[in-house]
Design an enzyme around this catalytic site. Structure first.
Site, PDB file in Angstrom:
ATOM      1  N   HIS A  41       0.832  -1.208   0.000  1.00 35.71           N
ATOM      2  CA  HIS A  41       0.000   0.000   0.000  1.00 35.71           C
ATOM      3  C   HIS A  41       0.866   1.258   0.000  1.00 35.71           C
ATOM      4  O   HIS A  41       0.588   2.230  -0.700  1.00 35.71           O
ATOM      5  CB  HIS A  41      -0.888   0.049   1.249  1.00 35.71           C
ATOM      6  CG  HIS A  41      -1.854  -1.093   1.378  1.00 35.71           C
ATOM      7  ND1 HIS A  41      -1.777  -2.020   2.382  1.00 35.71           N
ATOM      8  CD2 HIS A  41      -2.934  -1.447   0.636  1.00 35.71           C
ATOM      9  CE1 HIS A  41      -2.766  -2.894   2.262  1.00 35.71           C
ATOM     10  NE2 HIS A  41      -3.480  -2.569   1.209  1.00 35.71           N
ATOM     11  N   LYS A 153      -0.542  -6.602  -8.115  1.00 36.54           N
ATOM     12  CA  LYS A 153      -0.802  -7.852  -7.388  1.00 36.54           C
ATOM     13  C   LYS A 153      -2.241  -8.306  -7.638  1.00 36.54           C
ATOM     14  O   LYS A 153      -2.518  -9.488  -7.772  1.00 36.54           O
ATOM     15  CB  LYS A 153      -0.578  -7.649  -5.902  1.00 36.54           C
ATOM     16  CG  LYS A 153      -0.645  -8.941  -5.152  1.00 36.54           C
ATOM     17  CD  LYS A 153      -0.998  -8.738  -3.721  1.00 36.54           C
ATOM     18  CE  LYS A 153      -1.851  -9.882  -3.296  1.00 36.54           C
ATOM     19  NZ  LYS A 153      -2.994  -9.436  -2.542  1.00 36.54           N
TER      20      LYS A 153
HETATM   21  P1  AMP Z   1      -6.382  -3.883  -0.527  1.00 34.01           P
HETATM   22  O1  AMP Z   1      -6.235  -3.078   0.722  1.00 34.01           O
HETATM   23  O2  AMP Z   1      -5.894  -5.283  -0.396  1.00 34.01           O
HETATM   24  O3  AMP Z   1      -7.746  -3.754  -1.146  1.00 34.01           O
HETATM   25  O4  AMP Z   1      -5.373  -3.222  -1.577  1.00 34.01           O
HETATM   26  C1  AMP Z   1      -5.429  -1.857  -1.890  1.00 34.01           C
HETATM   27  C2  AMP Z   1      -4.528  -1.589  -3.051  1.00 34.01           C
HETATM   28  O5  AMP Z   1      -3.185  -1.959  -2.710  1.00 34.01           O
HETATM   29  C3  AMP Z   1      -4.900  -2.401  -4.304  1.00 34.01           C
HETATM   30  O6  AMP Z   1      -4.733  -1.599  -5.444  1.00 34.01           O
HETATM   31  C4  AMP Z   1      -3.898  -3.524  -4.276  1.00 34.01           C
HETATM   32  O7  AMP Z   1      -3.608  -4.054  -5.553  1.00 34.01           O
HETATM   33  C5  AMP Z   1      -2.684  -2.822  -3.708  1.00 34.01           C
HETATM   34  N1  AMP Z   1      -1.758  -3.806  -3.134  1.00 34.01           N
HETATM   35  C6  AMP Z   1      -2.048  -4.749  -2.212  1.00 34.01           C
HETATM   36  N2  AMP Z   1      -0.970  -5.514  -1.987  1.00 34.01           N
HETATM   37  C7  AMP Z   1       0.024  -5.051  -2.776  1.00 34.01           C
HETATM   38  C8  AMP Z   1       1.380  -5.429  -3.006  1.00 34.01           C
HETATM   39  N3  AMP Z   1       1.935  -6.456  -2.367  1.00 34.01           N
HETATM   40  N4  AMP Z   1       2.100  -4.722  -3.910  1.00 34.01           N
HETATM   41  C9  AMP Z   1       1.528  -3.688  -4.579  1.00 34.01           C
HETATM   42  N5  AMP Z   1       0.268  -3.277  -4.402  1.00 34.01           N
HETATM   43  C10 AMP Z   1      -0.484  -3.951  -3.519  1.00 34.01           C
END
Ligand code: AMP
Length: 285
Positions: A41, A153
């Site tokens: 994030h 991801k």
């Molecule tokens: P989430 O909180 O899991 O809904 O993720 C929020 C954002 O962070 C989304 O755009 C995800 O793709 C991104 N994200 C989550 N994990 C990663 C990671 N390991 N590397 C890059 N972006 C990530």
């Protein structure tokens, strides 16, 4: 220690905070998240910081993208830690509404992207992308960002959101950001915190399986079924892992490929107990 940044919980508060920003023509970068923030994030927040005058991080565990038997209630939450990390990484504002604030009801309008959502996670999580697209449409309307940042991801989510924005003419640029990994290759995810020590030890197998297939592609293999078989065989080295899917698809429209040509995506989803992990690798053939 960075000074705290405003954490706004209502639509009218965030609109009021952003109104003068829009009025003076300053650019707004939005990083939509579900919180329990990690380096993945934070890399999105840093990317947004580089190009925008004002950076907004939304933190909302969106119930409409969870299925009835999924981990909505158990999804990790860390409001204080998230606020601190956002401030330290240079964000300007946090928008963290309640469910009642985002869905005051009656809610009966949904954004559905067809086709792209049929396979991969869409197959095992019916309704998931409808929930994702609907909440993003709302966040785009509330914050009116110039750019919004998404991790590779979640490759299917990135493709779906890009299509939604193009199809519905949202005036926002979708910016993809590379997957951030732990030193052992495991893609960072808020859900990793829920793995038992044994599951955590086996979780790097996802990335290892994709790398094994990538090696075979470099050695000349182009047959998708053979590559999927390699991925599956490496995944079975993690006895606690239950495979949800192994798929190789075209990177642009996520349609299945038989013979690799052009840009493709190798994608896996695996369950460790109640914790579902995904990973993918882009390959050019
Ligand atoms: P989430 O909180 O899991 O809904 O993720 C929020 C954002 O962070 C989304 O755009 C995800 O793709 C991104 N994200 C989550 N994990 C990663 C990671 N390991 N590397 C890059 N972006 C990530």
């Amino acid at each position: 220690m960075s000074p705290p940044i405003p954490r706004l919980a209502t639509v009218s508060e965030i609109r009021d905070a952003l109104a003068p920003v829009h009025r003076r023509g300053a650019s707004v970068g939005l990083v939509p998240t579900m919180g329990a923030l990690h380096e993945g994030h934070l890399s999105l927040i840093r990317a947004a910081r580089e190009t925008n005058d004002v950076v907004v991080v939304s933190i909302f565990v969106n119930p409409t993208q969870f299925g009835p038997n999924e981990d909505l209630e158990r999804y990790p939450r860390d409001v204080e830690g998230d606020s601190r990390k956002c401030a330290e990484t240079g964000a300007d504002l946090i928008f963290s509404p309640s469910v009642e604030e985002m869905y005051p009801g009656p809610h009966s309008t949904w954004v559905e992207v067809e086709g792209l959502t049929a396979g991969l996670c869409g197959r095992s999580r019916p309704g998931h992308f409808r929930g994702v697209c609907t909440v993003l449409a709302k966040l785009f309307n509330i914050c009116r960002p110039d750019r919004a940042y998404f991790g590779e991801k979640d490759a299917q989510q990135l493709a779906v959101v890009t299509r939604m924005v193009r199809n519905l003419d949202f005036p926002v640029q979708i910016v993809p950001c590379p997957t951030v990994r732990e030193p052992d290759g495991l893609a960072m995810s808020s859900r990793n915190a829920r793995l038992t020590p044994e599951e955590r030890a086996q979780a790097p197998t996802l990335y290892r399986s994709l790398r094994a297939a990538q090696e075979r592609i470099r050695a000349g293999e182009r047959d998708a079924a053979a590559l999927e078989e390699i991925i599956r065989s490496v995944l079975t080295e993690a006895p606690l892992a239950e495979i949800d899917y192994v798929e190789i698809v075209r990177a642009d429209d996520l349609s299945p490929v038989a013979i690799l040509t052009g840009d493709c995506l190798m994608a896996v989803a695996v369950k460790f107990g109640g914790t579902r992990l995904i990973d993918n690798l882009r390959v050019s053939a």
